[in-house]
Scaffold this active site. Structure first.
Site, PDB file in Angstrom:
ATOM      1  N   PHE A 117      72.271-101.917  12.301  1.00 25.66           N
ATOM      2  CA  PHE A 117      71.267-102.361  12.335  1.00 25.66           C
ATOM      3  C   PHE A 117      70.675-102.716  13.781  1.00 25.66           C
ATOM      4  O   PHE A 117      71.528-103.555  14.089  1.00 25.66           O
ATOM      5  CB  PHE A 117      70.484-103.346  11.403  1.00 25.66           C
ATOM      6  N   CYS A 118      69.852-102.201  14.373  1.00 28.34           N
ATOM      7  CA  CYS A 118      69.318-102.614  15.883  1.00 28.34           C
ATOM      8  C   CYS A 118      70.644-102.802  16.885  1.00 28.34           C
ATOM      9  O   CYS A 118      70.859-101.594  17.021  1.00 28.34           O
ATOM     10  CB  CYS A 118      68.683-104.094  15.531  1.00 28.34           C
ATOM     11  N   THR A 119      70.825-104.234  17.375  1.00 25.41           N
ATOM     12  CA  THR A 119      71.719-104.235  18.287  1.00 25.41           C
ATOM     13  C   THR A 119      73.133-104.167  17.870  1.00 25.41           C
ATOM     14  O   THR A 119      74.165-104.316  18.355  1.00 25.41           O
ATOM     15  CB  THR A 119      71.383-105.245  19.313  1.00 25.41           C
TER      16      THR A 119
END
Length: 335
Positions: A117-119
């Site tokens: 998720f995300c970074t």
């Protein structure tokens, strides 16, 4: 479905969520909300997912020190999981710990599904899993990611990337999109729609949509697409065109295209096609076996077009989709 998934034999699918120092709490919450809550309303014979939050230490200080997680499981939980989720953190130029990277590598070597998720994509890249493969991350960190991991085929403008055993979401909200995509993969469109309704979240945003969707303050009169979308969803079996949608909205096709781009991050035709494929999936799940009927009722026209669109969206032929998500599959243990 992840290779070797426990759901193939009717047992609960085990999800391990890795929490490291500085992890963003929102994405941990997304993972537990998506996969950790009991959902008896779905009527599945076994709980679909079981979540374990794990970390390299017994206590983990979250991003900005808002709170500390304690009593979490150790990273050995990763070795027993069918899906591993790696949330993001803001200090991406600081390498992850070797124990976290080793746990991710071991999971990948077993062939399980790895989700970031995300970074969290940085962690997968640091572990060496993404070289030569497509992935996405938050647009704000795209340049830093390219500099650190030039061998990854970064796609910075999409919501999420599904590359089989490696799935990456671009941002915090896109984690919800990717999570619902996983529900659709594992349990079909009907179940995924039920989960999205409980989340009060859009049931389907394609991974190829833009990360950043401009939402300007609407002028008067109201330019929201909501009423138009509801009207079209009730008429998917009719020969609707973009021109028909524009006429209903009393605007030109060009204006309608701009509004779809601004409000939904997609085109009118792509949205209409996606809704029709989703309806076709629901019809198959409910037991309709005649492909010409499914194609007609969903507005896809012909059985050939249905086959092509369904394979493009789900990776499955209609017959494979029926075996996996149809009524017979739901009556047994293979849901």
């Amino acid at each position: 479905m992840a290779q070797g998934s426990s759901q193939a034999n009717g047992s609960t699918h085990r999800v391990a969520v890795i929490v490291d120092g500085g992890t963003n709490p929102f994405e941990v919450g997304v993972a537990t909300e998506l996969f950790g809550l009991p959902r008896p309303e779905l009527g599945l014979p076994v709980p679909p997912y079981e979540v374990t939050v794990c970390a390299p230490t017994r206590e983990v200080r979250m991003n900005h020190g808002f709170f500390t997680l304690s009593g979490v499981a150790g990273l050995t939980a990763v070795d027993e999981a069918d899906t591993v989720v790696v949330p993001g953190r803001p200090d991406n130029v600081v390498p992850r710990g070797a124990d976290v990277l080793d746990a991710v590598r071991r999971a990948h070597a077993r062939g399980v599904r790895i989700v970031s998720f995300c970074t969290g994509t940085f962690a997968l890249a640091e572990a060496g899993l993404l070289d030569g493969r497509p992935a996405t991350t938050h647009w704000r960190w795209a340049d830093a990611f390219r500099e650190l991991h030039p061998r990854v085929l970064l796609r910075p403008d999409v919501l999420f990337v599904d590359d089989g055993d490696l799935l990456t979401a671009s941002g915090s909200a896109a984690a919800l999109d990717l999570g619902l995509h996983i529900w659709r993969q594992d349990h079909g469109a009907e179940i995924a729609n039920a989960v999205s309704r409980r989340l009060v979240f859009a049931s389907h945003r394609d991974g190829g949509q833009r990360q950043f969707v401009e939402r300007p303050v609407p002028e008067v009169p109201d330019e929201s697409l909501g009423p138009l979308l509801a009207w079209a969803q009730e008429r998917l079996g009719q020969p609707l065109t973009v021109a028909d949608l524009a006429a209903r909205a009393a605007v030109s096709p060009a204006t309608l295209h701009r509004r779809f781009r601004a409000q939904l991050g997609t085109t009118p035709l792509a949205w209409l096609t996606g809704e029709r494929v989703a309806l076709a999936c629901r019809l198959i799940e409910r037991g309709e076996e005649r492909l010409d009927v499914v194609a007609a009722r969903s507005g896809l026209g012909t059985a050939a077009n249905l086959r092509a669109r369904l394979r493009r969206e789900t990776g499955l032929s209609p017959s494979d989709y029926r075996r996996r998500f149809g009524p017979v599959a739901r009556e047994g243990v293979q849901v």
